[in-house]
Scaffold this active site. Structure first.
Site, PDB file in Angstrom:
ATOM      1  N   CYS A 186      37.898  33.298  33.509  1.00 46.64           N
ATOM      2  CA  CYS A 186      38.536  34.458  32.895  1.00 46.64           C
ATOM      3  C   CYS A 186      39.668  33.984  31.980  1.00 46.64           C
ATOM      4  O   CYS A 186      40.488  33.144  32.384  1.00 46.64           O
ATOM      5  CB  CYS A 186      39.076  35.383  33.978  1.00 46.64           C
ATOM      6  SG  CYS A 186      40.107  36.725  33.339  1.00 46.64           S
ATOM      7  N   ASP A 193      33.970  32.491  36.614  1.00 43.65           N
ATOM      8  CA  ASP A 193      32.845  33.363  36.289  1.00 43.65           C
ATOM      9  C   ASP A 193      31.579  32.524  36.393  1.00 43.65           C
ATOM     10  O   ASP A 193      31.341  31.639  35.568  1.00 43.65           O
ATOM     11  CB  ASP A 193      32.981  33.934  34.872  1.00 43.65           C
ATOM     12  CG  ASP A 193      34.151  34.896  34.747  1.00 43.65           C
ATOM     13  OD1 ASP A 193      34.361  35.701  35.667  1.00 43.65           O
ATOM     14  OD2 ASP A 193      34.855  34.840  33.720  1.00 43.65           O
TER      15      ASP A 193
END
EC number: 1.7.1.13
Length: 279
Positions: A186, A193
């Site tokens: 992120c 992620d």
């Protein structure tokens, strides 16, 4: 932040403590202009080098029927890649949470409102579909093509390195490859992620070991899912010049939402793969 005035990450709810609303509020949606992240890649809004979209799935959607009984559903949202804005994910979660104690006459009313608000935020038409939690459309399936994850390679680059890519220009092929080793972070919170990436192409044969090293090089990169896919697309086009290319990522759900961007060469409308078991 007004829906018709895109903001920056400095103003976004991402990474901040937020009170979760219980009532509908369209003003919670936070649009962010795509252009800022595209300019460093040489992508101009007036001449995008790809077609594509961003497919979002929401698994924490609920509202009240006219008698006060909760209804639950799974939603699929599709944003066009040429929309001027993406929608920041935490603001999207807060917005959807506002449906929890809001009464709607039926599913059609929910779809109509979602499409209206999201289209305003994105600056382009957004399509919305609702599914029951046991709908067959949610059934997982493996990615098509060959997985390259078992290649025996040494890796020491963990930020995007397009110079790793290589291909054999004397060998023109059409094939589909995929990897489950995609990871980015992120851009605000640094949270991981996790995702899978599919690459379908016709052109000079990709060096698979080099491709795997390149995919893994995103491991410490901080960016939005959508921009990671565009970065991969642009790098492959620049380094290997395929005649046809599709790059699609299926990211693992976080906070009830998963994001699945895809970008393809203009003129190609690929058949997108089903959801993955890990999603």
């Amino acid at each position: 932040m007004s829906q018709d005035r895109p903001g920056t990450l400095v103003d976004a709810p991402l990474g901040r403590e937020s009170a979760y609303p219980e009532r509908y509020d369209a003003a919670l949606l936070f649009p962010i202009e795509r252009a800022a992240n595209r300019v460093p890649l040489g992508i101009e809004a007036s001449s995008l080098p790809f077609v594509g979209g961003d497919e979002w799935w929401a698994f924490e959607l609920s509202w009240l029927d006219p008698r006060g009984k909760p209804v639950v559903a799974v939603a699929r949202f599709r944003l066009p890649a040429d929309s001027p804005c993406l929608i920041e994910s935490k603001s999207w979660k807060l917005y959807l949470n506002g449906f929890n104690q809001t009464t709607f006459a039926g599913r059609d009313a929910v779809i109509e409102l979602l499409q209206r608000d999201l289209s305003v935020a994105a600056g382009a038409p957004v399509t919305v579909e609702l599914f029951g939690v046991d709908d067959a459309a949610l059934a997982p399936a493996p990615l098509p093509g060959e997985c390259i994850d078992d290649l025996d390679v040494a890796i020491d680059r963990y930020t995007p390195a397009p110079g790793l890519l290589a291909c054999d220009e004397s060998d023109i092929v059409e094939e589909t490859l995929h990897s489950h080793l995609l990871k980015s972070n992120c851009p605000v919170t640094g949270q991981p992620d996790w995702g899978s990436v599919l690459i379908a192409y016709r052109g000079p044969r990709l060096d698979r070991a080099a491709l795997l090293r390149y995919i893994v090089s995103y491991r410490q990169h901080q960016d939005f899912h959508e921009h990671c896919v565009e970065h991969i697309f642009v790098d492959l086009m620049a380094r290997c010049r395929p005649q046809k290319l599709l790059v699609m990522a299926r990211y693992v759900r976080r906070g009830g939402l998963d994001i699945n961007p895809w970008r393809a060469t203009p003129g190609w409308t690929p058949e997108l793969p089903a959801r993955l078991l890990r999603q």
